[in-house]
Design an enzyme around this catalytic site. Structure first.
Site, mmCIF file in Angstrom:
data_model
loop_
_atom_site.group_PDB
_atom_site.id
_atom_site.type_symbol
_atom_site.label_atom_id
_atom_site.label_comp_id
_atom_site.label_asym_id
_atom_site.label_seq_id
_atom_site.Cartn_x
_atom_site.Cartn_y
_atom_site.Cartn_z
ATOM 1 N N HIS A 1 37.842 -4.789 16.310
ATOM 2 C CA HIS A 1 38.788 -5.115 15.243
ATOM 3 C C HIS A 1 39.616 -3.896 14.852
ATOM 4 C CE1 HIS A 1 35.696 -8.339 14.331
ATOM 5 N NE2 HIS A 1 36.812 -9.044 14.415
ATOM 6 N N SER B 1 31.415 -9.823 16.813
ATOM 7 C CA SER B 1 30.589 -9.844 15.612
ATOM 8 C C SER B 1 29.235 -10.485 15.890
ATOM 9 C CB SER B 1 31.311 -10.613 14.499
ATOM 10 O OG SER B 1 32.558 -10.020 14.211
ATOM 11 N N MET C 1 37.497 -12.813 10.897
ATOM 12 C CA MET C 1 36.468 -13.514 10.132
ATOM 13 C C MET C 1 35.424 -12.529 9.625
ATOM 14 S SD MET C 1 35.958 -17.334 11.584
ATOM 15 C CE MET C 1 34.999 -16.963 13.041
#
Length: 283
Positions: free
Chosen positions: A37, A189, A30
């Site tokens: 990531h 995040s 996202m």
């Protein structure tokens, strides 16, 4: 680096790669990318010739409208970060909502055999139907040979494996270890939204999980769970939402330990208005 905003263009590119007999890996995200990531992307590059990285904030998996609105969107920075890993073998898919869902934003319903009834499913109504909806659609668009997911979202990992099995989608699901900050905080995040005070307090989560693992060797699941709850009652900046010790395969809460089974402890904590999750294997 090739960047695609429309699924038709992405499909054409992937098809050309398939005709060359190349293996396609997939890392759905996202956005608001971080080193966690990138570790997934690197693992995917190790196992595949080309890797598709999707960057899409999926509205159907947010049960909190404010959380959706405040979720960071940093596409330019994400692309720059991906280029530090590989600028030729990564394909970025950054669609608009209409490219994924068409004119009607609709969530599918799934039967995950109870995997979605505890933890995140219990506290975020409809969340895993939203996850299942977007992952299924992305798999149908990308048609990857293998897809990579982090174990920080361990419950989600099991649910995606269940989804693939039930829908008979031809993709191999690979779970990857949690990537942590030097102080132990699981990379997320959401970490960028933490205040300085809450960021300094947050490593207590992993510290507590590690001690819980030690205690689980000699104590019951009930004892360890209550110990964790008591530890968080002493924290002014961290608010425990849940802690659960569960079977690693079924996610059913542990009543009595068995040497034949594996277990994990799962936790969700609010640091101010930022919700953090983590887990650790116990045996």
């Amino acid at each position: 680096m090739q960047i695609f905003h429309h699924k038709s263009e992405l499909r054409d590119r992937i098809e050309s790669l398939r005709q060359e007999g190349l293996v396609i890996g997939f890392v759905p995200t996202m956005g608001a990318l971080h080193m966690g990531h990138l570790s997934l992307v690197q693992r995917a590059l190790d196992d595949s010739q080309y890797v598709v990285v999707s960057i899409f904030v999926n509205p159907t998996q947010f049960n909190n409208k404010k959380d959706l609105e405040t979720y960071p969107r940093t596409l330019d920075a994400d692309i720059a970060l991906l280029k530090t890993v590989d600028s030729k073998k990564i394909l970025v898919y950054a669609p608009k909502v209409v490219d994924i869902y068409g004119q009607t934003l609709k969530t599918e319903r799934f039967d995950f055999d109870g995997l979605d009834n505890v933890m995140e499913g219990a506290y975020r109504e409809g969340h895993f139907d939203g996850v299942g909806t977007i992952v299924k659609r992305l798999f149908e668009i990308v048609r990857p040979d293998c897809a990579f997911f982090g174990e920080k979202d361990y419950q989600q990992l099991l649910i995606i494996k269940s989804l693939v099995k039930k829908t008979k989608l031809p993709v191999k699901i690979i779970g990857c270890p949690i990537y942590r900050e030097l102080d132990g905080l699981a990379m997320s995040s959401r970490n960028t939204r933490l205040s300085l005070q809450h960021r300094l307090a947050a490593p207590f989560i992993y510290k507590t999980l590690k001690t819980a693992k030690e205690k689980f060797g000699t104590k019951s699941a009930k004892y360890v769970t209550e110990w964790v709850e008591d530890e968080f009652k002493l924290q002014d900046l961290l608010d425990l939402e849940y802690v659960l010790i569960a079977d690693s395969e079924t996610l059913k809460p542990v009543k009595r330990k068995s040497i034949k089974k594996s277990y994990r402890v799962f936790i969700a904590v609010y640091a101010g208005d930022v919700r953090l999750i983590d887990n650790i294997a116990l045996n």
